[in-house]
Enzyme design. Structure first.
Site, PDB file in Angstrom:
ATOM      1  N   ALA A   1      90.533 -30.768  98.433  1.00 31.37           N
ATOM      2  CA  ALA A   1      89.966 -29.422  98.525  1.00 31.37           C
ATOM      3  C   ALA A   1      88.559 -29.431  97.954  1.00 31.37           C
ATOM      4  O   ALA A   1      87.992 -30.491  97.695  1.00 31.37           O
ATOM      5  CB  ALA A   1      90.852 -28.427  97.777  1.00 31.37           C
ATOM      6  N   ASN A   2      87.976 -28.262  97.753  1.00 26.60           N
ATOM      7  CA  ASN A   2      86.644 -28.158  97.157  1.00 26.60           C
ATOM      8  C   ASN A   2      86.597 -26.922  96.266  1.00 26.60           C
ATOM      9  O   ASN A   2      87.585 -26.206  96.146  1.00 26.60           O
ATOM     10  CB  ASN A   2      85.574 -28.110  98.259  1.00 26.60           C
ATOM     11  CG  ASN A   2      85.801 -26.924  99.164  1.00 26.60           C
ATOM     12  OD1 ASN A   2      85.692 -25.775  98.732  1.00 26.60           O
ATOM     13  ND2 ASN A   2      86.149 -27.169 100.413  1.00 26.60           N
TER      14      ASN A   2
END
Ligand code: C5P
Length: 222
Positions: free
Chosen positions: A29-30
């Site tokens: 993810a980020n």
């Protein structure tokens, strides 16, 4: 049915990160918080637009008066975006993961011994939702706006991105860690249109949303 200068306009906003599973308990993810996209959805709904907010996993409440569609992965986001149009305007603020693990393990990947080699992860590209929305065709939104989070050469990279993706406007911001923008309440953006590069002063994400919603309103009325 709402009143306001954007009444009757169907506007898509994508927001948040995407989560790309490695196995049932792990994902790539980020750091996107979804705040700018949620603020935009609220600002556009305040002006009377019919807003569809498609968001990856975030910890924000859905703004009042918008159709909220939640997803996890880029491919789920793509399906929701393509399945709920057509839209007059599309604004892609989502930080879609550029790549996903090629395979999602059915069971948790186990560490069998302390000195085992780490498992290799092969990545494959995700669909580019903004580029797909920008593709010419009868259902293309009249105005497609991308966001560009950059950590260097912000205007140069974002200008190139506008052309590469085929969108109409790009809102570029510098998300280097020292700016405090990613996950913070403020934003400092540059609006890049086909014939202009406009630096906006640092302001709250809610004010960026209001200013952009006002610009969209003017553009649609021209
Ligand atoms: O990841 P990138 O810097 O290319 O993202 C720029 C813009 O493209 C953003 O508006 C983002 O929402 C959009 N995007 C997308 N689908 C992707 C990657 C990015 O819609 N797979």
């Amino acid at each position: 049915c709402q009143a306001g200068p954007l009444a009757g306009r169907r506007i898509l906003v994508t927001a948040g990160p995407t989560h790309e599973p490695l196995d049932p308990v792990r994902y790539l993810a980020n750091r996107s918080s979804g705040q700018q996209g949620f603020a935009l959805a609220a600002g556009l709904a305040d002006l009377g637009a019919s807003v569809t907010l498609v968001s990856g996993p975030v910890s924000l409440p859905a703004p009042a008066g918008v159709t909220f569609l939640a997803c996890e992965t880029a491919r789920e986001m793509q399906a929701l975006v393509m399945g709920n149009g057509p839209f007059d305007v599309a604004i892609c603020t989502a930080a879609v993961a550029d790549w996903r693990p090629e395979h999602e393990a059915g069971q948790k990947i186990k560490k069998t011994g302390a000195y085992d080699a780490a498992p290799p992860i092969t990545l494959v590209p995700n669909p580019d939702i903004l580029a797909e929305l920008s593709t010419k065709g009868p259902n293309r939104p009249r105005l497609v706006i991308g966001f560009a989070a950059e950590t260097e050469n912000v205007i140069g990279n974002a200008t190139a991105k506008r052309q590469r993706k085929g969108c109409d406007w790009i809102v570029a911001n510098d998300v280097s860690p020292q700016t405090g923008i990613m996950g913070g309440m403020e934003n400092q953006v540059v609006l890049i249109t086909p014939d202009n590069v406009e630096q906006w002063p640092r302001m709250s994400k809610a004010d960026v949303a209001k200013k952009l919603a006002a610009r969209i309103t003017v553009w649609l009325s021209e």
